[in-house]
Design an enzyme around this catalytic site. Sequence first.
Site, PDB file in Angstrom:
ATOM      1  N   ARG A   8       0.859  -1.184   0.000  1.00 29.94           N
ATOM      2  CA  ARG A   8       0.000   0.000   0.000  1.00 29.94           C
ATOM      3  C   ARG A   8       0.893   1.232   0.000  1.00 29.94           C
ATOM      4  NH1 ARG A   8      -4.322  -0.383   4.761  1.00 29.94           N
ATOM      5  NH2 ARG A   8      -5.008   1.604   3.867  1.00 29.94           N
ATOM      6  N   HIS A   9       0.333   2.354  -0.371  1.00 28.33           N
ATOM      7  CA  HIS A   9       1.057   3.630  -0.261  1.00 28.33           C
ATOM      8  C   HIS A   9       1.326   3.921   1.211  1.00 28.33           C
ATOM      9  CE1 HIS A   9      -2.711   5.296   1.182  1.00 28.33           C
ATOM     10  NE2 HIS A   9      -3.299   4.596   0.219  1.00 28.33           N
ATOM     11  N   ASN A  15      -5.807   9.127   5.313  1.00 30.99           N
ATOM     12  CA  ASN A  15      -5.690   8.004   6.267  1.00 30.99           C
ATOM     13  C   ASN A  15      -5.651   8.548   7.678  1.00 30.99           C
ATOM     14  OD1 ASN A  15      -3.308   6.201   4.198  1.00 30.99           O
ATOM     15  ND2 ASN A  15      -5.500   5.873   4.353  1.00 30.99           N
ATOM     16  N   ARG A  66      -0.808   9.647  -3.907  1.00 29.38           N
ATOM     17  CA  ARG A  66      -0.177   8.947  -2.778  1.00 29.38           C
ATOM     18  C   ARG A  66       0.647   7.724  -3.181  1.00 29.38           C
ATOM     19  NH1 ARG A  66      -5.750   8.591  -2.626  1.00 29.38           N
ATOM     20  NH2 ARG A  66      -6.819   6.652  -2.094  1.00 29.38           N
ATOM     21  N   GLU A 102      -7.836   3.404  -6.237  1.00 33.30           N
ATOM     22  CA  GLU A 102      -8.621   2.835  -5.137  1.00 33.30           C
ATOM     23  C   GLU A 102     -10.117   2.799  -5.472  1.00 33.30           C
ATOM     24  OE1 GLU A 102      -8.888   0.777  -3.159  1.00 33.30           O
ATOM     25  OE2 GLU A 102      -8.571   1.345  -1.071  1.00 33.30           O
ATOM     26  N   HIS A 168      -3.443   0.274  -3.305  1.00 31.89           N
ATOM     27  CA  HIS A 168      -4.410   0.704  -2.288  1.00 31.89           C
ATOM     28  C   HIS A 168      -5.070  -0.519  -1.643  1.00 31.89           C
ATOM     29  CE1 HIS A 168      -4.283   4.802  -3.976  1.00 31.89           C
ATOM     30  NE2 HIS A 168      -4.109   4.163  -5.112  1.00 31.89           N
TER      31      HIS A 168
HETATM   32  O1  F6P Z   1      -9.198   3.937   4.120  1.00 35.96           O
HETATM   33  C1  F6P Z   1      -8.339   3.676   3.069  1.00 35.96           C
HETATM   34  C2  F6P Z   1      -9.090   3.074   1.895  1.00 35.96           C
HETATM   35  O2  F6P Z   1      -8.153   2.820   0.885  1.00 35.96           O
HETATM   36  C3  F6P Z   1     -10.230   3.943   1.333  1.00 35.96           C
HETATM   37  O3  F6P Z   1      -9.836   4.900   0.391  1.00 35.96           O
HETATM   38  C4  F6P Z   1     -11.149   2.893   0.767  1.00 35.96           C
HETATM   39  O4  F6P Z   1     -12.473   3.335   0.573  1.00 35.96           O
HETATM   40  C5  F6P Z   1     -11.042   1.812   1.816  1.00 35.96           C
HETATM   41  O5  F6P Z   1      -9.708   1.837   2.269  1.00 35.96           O
HETATM   42  C6  F6P Z   1     -11.381   0.435   1.322  1.00 35.96           C
HETATM   43  O6  F6P Z   1     -11.470  -0.431   2.435  1.00 35.96           O
HETATM   44  P1  F6P Z   1     -12.882  -0.960   2.945  1.00 35.96           P
HETATM   45  O7  F6P Z   1     -13.436  -1.724   1.766  1.00 35.96           O
HETATM   46  O8  F6P Z   1     -12.564  -1.826   4.104  1.00 35.96           O
HETATM   47  O9  F6P Z   1     -13.754   0.209   3.293  1.00 35.96           O
END
Ligand code: F6P
Length: 216
Positions: A8-9, A15, A66, A102, A168
């Site tokens: 991941r970044h 975050n 990122r 992402e 991501h």
């Molecule tokens: O929080 C970081 C992230 O990469 C968000 O940009 C993204 O919506 C999320 O994680 C995805 O994870 P989850 O599916 O658990 O919400």
Amino acid sequence: PHSFFLSRHGQSEYNKSLKIGGDSDLTELGEQYALDLGKFASEKICVDEETGEAKPARLWTSSLVRTVQTARHIPHPKIKHPETGRNEWIQMDHRIYRSLDELYAGVCDGMTYEEIEQMYPEDFQRRQEDKFNYRYPRGESYLDILSRLDPLVMEMESYREPLLIVGHQAVLRLLYGYFIGKKREDCPRLSIPLNTVIKLTPRTYDCEEERICLST
Ligand code: F6P
């Protein structure tokens, strides 16, 4: 066989403030990870551990700030052409793919999970119940991402050099899950922590896995 390195970044501003999505810069901690990853790549990916010589390797990032920032200290060694062995020099190839971006959360982009739960309680609930198929209003689901990753997976499988992907959480859950043979519905809950490189080395039916935590 060649290995895939997934990361991941580094920590982003979003975050840190617990917001999802967006296109924010790295925090100071995230910058530190970018440096650590650069060092790791120069010692473990771009160099043949036995001979100490530069070796061909590939780098992919998403198109978001990122991941590009996280990759910026990764060396691009010049190397002797691997096939001809002649004095042709090629460079580690850095490709930027929008299909590695992402999961897009549509109307929820830029919100915290708490805010989403308050503003869209039914959606929040539906996502808990079926995270794989749930599609954010005007956004994407995990299933949607899977279709944009398909061509990349084919390309990955054809490579003969190590490949580092800086990506991501959601996207890497799917790539990782695919290579270790998880059911796709189980991928959205896999753990892909920050500050960690996951090394996958394909075997006949699955992958050997090593997790390298780089937090200093
Ligand atoms: O929080 C970081 C992230 O990469 C968000 O940009 C993204 O919506 C999320 O994680 C995805 O994870 P989850 O599916 O658990 O919400």
